[in-house]
Design a protein around this motif. Structure first.
Motif, mmCIF file in Angstrom:
data_model
loop_
_atom_site.group_PDB
_atom_site.id
_atom_site.type_symbol
_atom_site.label_atom_id
_atom_site.label_comp_id
_atom_site.label_asym_id
_atom_site.label_seq_id
_atom_site.Cartn_x
_atom_site.Cartn_y
_atom_site.Cartn_z
ATOM 1 N N MET A 1 -126.341 65.974 55.153
ATOM 2 C CA MET A 1 -126.034 64.589 55.477
ATOM 3 C C MET A 1 -126.759 63.670 54.489
ATOM 4 S SD MET A 1 -127.054 62.413 58.862
ATOM 5 C CE MET A 1 -125.590 62.333 59.831
ATOM 6 N N THR A 2 -126.032 62.728 53.959
ATOM 7 C CA THR A 2 -126.600 61.774 53.017
ATOM 8 C C THR A 2 -127.204 60.596 53.768
ATOM 9 O OG1 THR A 2 -124.909 62.366 51.419
ATOM 10 C CG2 THR A 2 -126.086 60.323 51.037
ATOM 11 N N HIS A 3 -128.388 60.191 53.346
ATOM 12 C CA HIS A 3 -129.045 59.043 53.955
ATOM 13 C C HIS A 3 -128.764 57.798 53.128
ATOM 14 C CE1 HIS A 3 -131.253 61.375 56.877
ATOM 15 N NE2 HIS A 3 -131.577 62.228 55.924
ATOM 16 N N ALA A 4 -128.716 56.671 53.802
ATOM 17 C CA ALA A 4 -128.552 55.394 53.119
ATOM 18 C C ALA A 4 -129.844 54.616 53.222
ATOM 19 C CB ALA A 4 -127.408 54.606 53.747
ATOM 20 N N HIS A 5 -130.054 53.742 52.279
ATOM 21 C CA HIS A 5 -131.224 52.872 52.245
ATOM 22 C C HIS A 5 -130.733 51.470 52.569
ATOM 23 C CE1 HIS A 5 -133.413 56.209 50.564
ATOM 24 N NE2 HIS A 5 -132.335 56.426 49.828
ATOM 25 N N LYS A 6 -131.405 50.825 53.504
ATOM 26 C CA LYS A 6 -130.910 49.550 54.031
ATOM 27 C C LYS A 6 -132.012 48.507 54.055
ATOM 28 C CE LYS A 6 -129.062 47.637 58.319
ATOM 29 N NZ LYS A 6 -128.655 47.957 59.689
ATOM 30 N N LEU A 7 -131.650 47.305 53.667
ATOM 31 C CA LEU A 7 -132.517 46.147 53.825
ATOM 32 C C LEU A 7 -131.756 45.144 54.666
ATOM 33 C CD1 LEU A 7 -135.036 44.305 52.748
ATOM 34 C CD2 LEU A 7 -133.202 43.200 51.502
ATOM 35 N N ASP A 8 -132.317 44.823 55.811
ATOM 36 C CA ASP A 8 -131.764 43.766 56.663
ATOM 37 C C ASP A 8 -132.681 42.570 56.459
ATOM 38 O OD1 ASP A 8 -130.915 42.042 58.642
ATOM 39 O OD2 ASP A 8 -130.861 43.558 60.208
ATOM 40 N N CYS A 9 -132.225 41.606 55.687
ATOM 41 C CA CYS A 9 -133.085 40.497 55.283
ATOM 42 C C CYS A 9 -133.562 39.671 56.468
ATOM 43 C CB CYS A 9 -132.363 39.620 54.265
ATOM 44 S SG CYS A 9 -133.470 38.499 53.406
ATOM 45 N N GLU A 10 -132.838 39.696 57.559
ATOM 46 C CA GLU A 10 -133.254 38.934 58.736
ATOM 47 C C GLU A 10 -134.627 39.395 59.233
ATOM 48 O OE1 GLU A 10 -131.241 37.117 62.714
ATOM 49 O OE2 GLU A 10 -130.650 39.134 62.152
ATOM 50 N N ALA A 11 -134.970 40.652 58.990
ATOM 51 C CA ALA A 11 -136.290 41.153 59.377
ATOM 52 C C ALA A 11 -137.399 40.499 58.543
ATOM 53 C CB ALA A 11 -136.346 42.668 59.226
ATOM 54 N N ALA A 12 -137.078 40.121 57.304
ATOM 55 C CA ALA A 12 -138.062 39.493 56.416
ATOM 56 C C ALA A 12 -137.995 37.973 56.472
ATOM 57 C CB ALA A 12 -137.844 39.972 54.988
ATOM 58 N N GLU A 13 -136.799 37.454 56.601
ATOM 59 C CA GLU A 13 -136.558 36.006 56.610
ATOM 60 C C GLU A 13 -135.649 35.707 57.794
ATOM 61 O OE1 GLU A 13 -137.876 33.797 54.435
ATOM 62 O OE2 GLU A 13 -138.871 35.381 53.294
ATOM 63 N N SER A 14 -136.182 35.127 58.835
ATOM 64 C CA SER A 14 -135.440 34.988 60.092
ATOM 65 C C SER A 14 -134.149 34.193 59.979
ATOM 66 C CB SER A 14 -136.337 34.366 61.159
ATOM 67 O OG SER A 14 -136.745 33.075 60.756
ATOM 68 N N ASP A 15 -133.993 33.392 58.949
ATOM 69 C CA ASP A 15 -132.796 32.572 58.819
ATOM 70 C C ASP A 15 -131.758 33.172 57.868
ATOM 71 O OD1 ASP A 15 -134.414 32.193 56.609
ATOM 72 O OD2 ASP A 15 -133.854 30.093 56.358
ATOM 73 N N CYS A 16 -131.924 34.422 57.447
ATOM 74 C CA CYS A 16 -131.022 35.044 56.479
ATOM 75 C C CYS A 16 -130.341 36.263 57.091
ATOM 76 C CB CYS A 16 -131.805 35.458 55.228
ATOM 77 S SG CYS A 16 -130.734 36.107 53.927
ATOM 78 N N ARG A 17 -129.030 36.326 56.982
ATOM 79 C CA ARG A 17 -128.250 37.423 57.555
ATOM 80 C C ARG A 17 -127.792 38.432 56.503
ATOM 81 N NH1 ARG A 17 -128.603 37.434 62.936
ATOM 82 N NH2 ARG A 17 -126.440 37.448 63.514
ATOM 83 N N PHE A 18 -128.381 38.418 55.316
ATOM 84 C CA PHE A 18 -127.988 39.286 54.210
ATOM 85 C C PHE A 18 -128.409 40.722 54.490
ATOM 86 C CE2 PHE A 18 -128.635 41.036 49.902
ATOM 87 C CZ PHE A 18 -127.409 40.747 49.341
ATOM 88 N N ILE A 19 -127.504 41.672 54.246
ATOM 89 C CA ILE A 19 -127.792 43.094 54.445
ATOM 90 C C ILE A 19 -127.361 43.861 53.201
ATOM 91 C CG2 ILE A 19 -127.223 45.173 55.761
ATOM 92 C CD1 ILE A 19 -126.808 43.359 58.192
ATOM 93 N N ILE A 20 -128.216 44.769 52.764
ATOM 94 C CA ILE A 20 -127.916 45.679 51.657
ATOM 95 C C ILE A 20 -127.963 47.088 52.234
ATOM 96 C CG2 ILE A 20 -128.788 46.690 49.516
ATOM 97 C CD1 ILE A 20 -130.170 43.948 49.042
ATOM 98 N N GLN A 21 -126.987 47.907 51.858
ATOM 99 C CA GLN A 21 -127.021 49.310 52.250
ATOM 100 C C GLN A 21 -126.436 50.135 51.122
ATOM 101 O OE1 GLN A 21 -126.166 50.240 56.303
ATOM 102 N NE2 GLN A 21 -125.268 52.208 55.771
ATOM 103 N N SER A 22 -127.170 51.140 50.678
ATOM 104 C CA SER A 22 -126.729 51.982 49.574
ATOM 105 C C SER A 22 -127.285 53.387 49.742
ATOM 106 C CB SER A 22 -127.210 51.403 48.247
ATOM 107 O OG SER A 22 -126.875 52.263 47.180
#
Length: 57
Positions: A1-22
């Motif tokens: 199974m391949t794992h993805a790496h994810k950044l949910d910017c809302e966790a760092a900046e409460s007013d940002c809904r940007f998500i990266i997943q690769s």
């Protein structure tokens, strides 16, 4: 199974809904660094992103 790496910017900046997943960790870090610099005017190192913000899903 391949794992993805994810950044949910809302966790760092409460007013940002940007998500990266690769499946490529280097790509996720590069995209996250670009987003944090361009949008939030913060420069984070690879280690800061790995330790504090990047999740493996």
């Amino acid at each position: 199974m391949t794992h993805a790496h994810k950044l949910d910017c809302e966790a760092a900046e409460s007013d940002c809904r940007f998500i990266i997943q690769s499946e490529n960790e280097d790509e996720a870090i590069e995209l996250a660094q670009n987003h944090m610099k361009e949008v939030h005017h913060k420069e984070l190192s690879n280690e800061e992103l790995r330790e504090e913000h990047l999740q493996t899903v």
